[in-house]
Design a protein around this motif. Structure first.
Motif, short mmCIF file in Angstrom:
data_model
loop_
_atom_site.label_atom_id
_atom_site.label_comp_id
_atom_site.label_asym_id
_atom_site.label_seq_id
_atom_site.Cartn_x
_atom_site.Cartn_y
_atom_site.Cartn_z
N UNK A 162 0.80 -1.26 -0.11
CA UNK A 162 -0.08 0.10 -0.04
C UNK A 162 0.81 1.31 -0.30
N UNK A 163 1.92 1.47 0.57
CA UNK A 163 2.93 2.51 0.93
C UNK A 163 3.51 2.57 -0.55
N UNK A 164 3.89 1.48 -1.12
CA UNK A 164 4.55 1.93 -2.48
C UNK A 164 3.64 2.46 -3.50
N UNK A 165 2.49 2.17 -3.45
CA UNK A 165 1.62 2.76 -4.18
C UNK A 165 1.31 4.10 -4.19
N UNK A 166 1.09 4.61 -2.69
CA UNK A 166 0.91 5.77 -2.25
C UNK A 166 2.17 6.78 -2.57
N UNK A 167 3.40 6.22 -2.22
CA UNK A 167 4.51 7.04 -2.60
C UNK A 167 5.01 7.22 -3.99
N UNK A 168 4.31 6.28 -4.82
CA UNK A 168 4.68 6.36 -6.22
C UNK A 168 4.12 7.54 -6.84
N UNK A 169 3.05 8.14 -5.95
CA UNK A 169 2.41 9.42 -6.58
C UNK A 169 3.21 10.51 -6.03
N UNK A 170 4.08 10.33 -5.08
CA UNK A 170 4.89 11.50 -4.67
C UNK A 170 6.00 12.02 -5.69
N UNK A 171 6.12 13.41 -6.03
CA UNK A 171 6.73 14.06 -6.72
C UNK A 171 8.24 13.72 -6.73
N UNK A 172 8.40 13.66 -5.22
CA UNK A 172 10.11 13.68 -4.76
C UNK A 172 10.51 12.07 -4.95
N UNK A 361 1.71 6.10 6.10
CA UNK A 361 2.01 5.34 4.86
C UNK A 361 2.49 6.34 3.83
N UNK A 362 2.26 7.68 3.99
CA UNK A 362 2.54 8.56 3.08
C UNK A 362 4.12 8.96 3.36
N UNK A 363 4.43 8.38 4.30
CA UNK A 363 5.87 9.02 4.86
C UNK A 363 6.90 7.85 4.35
N UNK A 364 8.23 8.62 3.57
CA UNK A 364 9.18 7.35 3.23
C UNK A 364 9.55 6.49 4.24
N UNK A 369 11.24 1.65 7.38
CA UNK A 369 11.06 0.78 8.58
C UNK A 369 10.44 -0.38 8.36
N UNK A 370 9.60 -0.48 7.83
CA UNK A 370 8.67 -1.59 7.53
C UNK A 370 9.82 -2.61 6.87
N UNK A 371 10.48 -2.07 5.83
CA UNK A 371 11.30 -2.85 5.18
C UNK A 371 12.54 -3.34 6.15
N UNK A 389 7.95 6.87 13.19
CA UNK A 389 7.36 5.61 12.84
C UNK A 389 6.65 5.00 14.18
N UNK A 390 6.92 5.43 15.38
CA UNK A 390 6.66 5.01 16.54
C UNK A 390 5.07 4.81 16.86
N UNK A 391 4.49 5.90 16.51
CA UNK A 391 2.94 6.20 16.67
C UNK A 391 2.22 5.20 15.61
N UNK A 392 2.69 4.63 14.53
CA UNK A 392 2.22 3.81 13.46
C UNK A 392 2.29 2.60 13.94
N UNK A 393 3.31 2.19 14.30
CA UNK A 393 3.55 0.85 14.92
C UNK A 393 2.68 0.51 16.23
N UNK A 394 2.86 1.55 17.10
CA UNK A 394 1.58 1.56 18.36
C UNK A 394 0.30 1.28 17.98
#
Length: 406
Positions: A162-172, A361-364, A369-371, A389-394
């Motif tokens: 999911x994160x890969x698809x979201x980040x693919x839309x990122x101009x950076x 998920x929009x944060x690179x 971190x997941x990888x 990343x801590x709040x996401x994992x929590x």
């Protein structure tokens, strides 16, 4: 007017303050082009009040620049080391290397290890065949813990997609490549303490064996030396550790496709496809590295190397849990670890609907971190304590625990 040549090219004379560990202090005059080795020799002659009888005395001492705490290099000059007038230098005796163990002690230790060698799998099964099953509560607890670890891994696999698809839309997106590649190129486990390796090779040990011994003994020279002496007649002493056979070649081979993809078309639609492909390659590039000491310990019990690596991969490098897996039904299998969670499940939908997870998920950094946690589960604590990343994992943990109880 006649001017003497030595006055035209006069070298600046400095006065440096020398101190020793015993409290002796004096001023030493030295020119800027004097080498540190020559200065050390002058200091030692003053210190011992005479000529140096033992030529090794020079190599057994070092000069330290007190202000910067730098150890001065013998071959460099005073000017090269940026020593100024009235600087304070410490003359310190180097710590001697530990004496090698006596052969009698080695023989006694080897005999003791042979007597205390762990039984193999067949011996364990034969000895415990008549025992009744006890401590069922503990077994259930261990099974539940393993299920949580496996489920969390599946969640991460699906969230990465999911994160890969979201980040693919990122101009950076190009910057994301660089961050991902930089993270993949960091490999602390492959780094060897050069000073420790030099000490062992100076003792006469082959470099490849010394590197293996240092990795097995957490870069401790003393423990590595004991291991080398203990395994000098071991036929497998030169066998590379798992995960270190072709790491350099694998890294170069995996980096090449990334570079070629990075140079592909810059159009928007193709760029998204390229990003997705690159992230897939990143995941394939990340190979599990088993704990070397755990591998050796489990192989000494009679298990094959491949099944030991599989056990450690399934059980997050936990040696005891891996041993139970090898002696049990071996569930889940290593193949199960690469499967994601059912995207239509209540658990996955609840995770995706959480606002904190959505933002993360929009944060690179979250993707990296997941990888990283997939490659090395022991790094989970580091990412749990990270402010981004801590709040996401929590939130993922809380949702899982809540649904697991209901």
């Amino acid at each position: 007017m006649f001017v003497q040549e030595e006055k035209i090219f006069a070298v600046k004379v400095l006065k440096v303050h020398i101190c020793t560990a015993e409290g002796t202090e004096w001023l030493e005059e030295v020119t800027e082009d004097t080498t540190v080795e020559r200065l050390k020799e002058k200091c030692l002659k003053h210190y011992v009040h005479g000529s140096l009888e033992d030529p090794k005395t020079l190599t057994h001492h070092k000069l330290i620049h007190a202000a910067s705490e730098r150890i001065l290099t013998d071959t460099k000059t005073v000017n090269d080391e940026n020593i100024k007038d009235r600087d304070v230098l410490l003359l310190i005796k180097k710590r001697p290397p530990p004496p090698p163990p006596k052969m009698s002690d080695i023989s006694a230790d080897e005999k003791k290890k042979q007597e205390n060698k762990a039984p193999d799998k067949d011996a364990i099964l034969k000895a415990t065949a008549a025992l009744s099953t006890k401590h069922t509560d503990r077994t259930v607890t261990q099974h539940n813990i393993r299920d949580f670890q496996t489920e969390l891994r599946k969640i991460l696999v699906s969230l990465i997609e999911v994160a890969q698809k979201l980040l693919a839309l990122n101009p950076d997106a190009v910057e994301l490549f660089k961050k991902a590649n930089a993270m993949l190129d960091e490999d602390d486990e492959d780094r060897v303490d050069e000073q420790a390796l030099h000490q062992l090779t100076e003792m006469g040990f082959p470099e490849s064996r010394a590197i293996k011994a240092l990795r097995l003994n957490h870069m401790s020279v003393t423990q590595a030396m004991e291991w080398l002496i203990e395994h000098v007649d071991d036929p497998s002493v030169d066998t590379p550790l798992p995960g270190h056979e072709t790491s350099g070649a694998a890294g170069a081979a995996a980096t090449a496709p990334l570079r070629s993809i990075r140079q592909a078309s810059t159009e928007e639609s193709s760029r998204q496809d390229e990003l997705t492909e690159i992230f897939k390659r990143i995941r394939r590039k990340r190979e599990f590295r088993p704990d070397s000491r755990a591998v050796i310990a489990l192989m000494e019990m009679g298990f094959e190397e491949k099944e030991v690596v599989d056990a450690l991969r399934v059980n997050n490098n936990q040696q005891d849990a891996a041993c139970e897996w090898l002696l049990g039904d071996r569930k889940p299998s290593p193949e199960d670890l690469d499967k994601g969670i059912d995207t239509n499940s209540l658990l996955f939908q609840a995770i995706l609907e959480n606002p904190v997870v959505q933002l993360g998920l929009t944060n690179p950094k979250t993707l990296l971190a997941f990888e990283d946690m997939l490659e090395n589960p022991l790094n989970s604590t580091q990412w749990m304590n990270d402010p981004e990343t801590g709040p996401v994992m929590l939130q993922i943990s809380r949702i899982f625990q809540t649904l697991n109880r209901t």
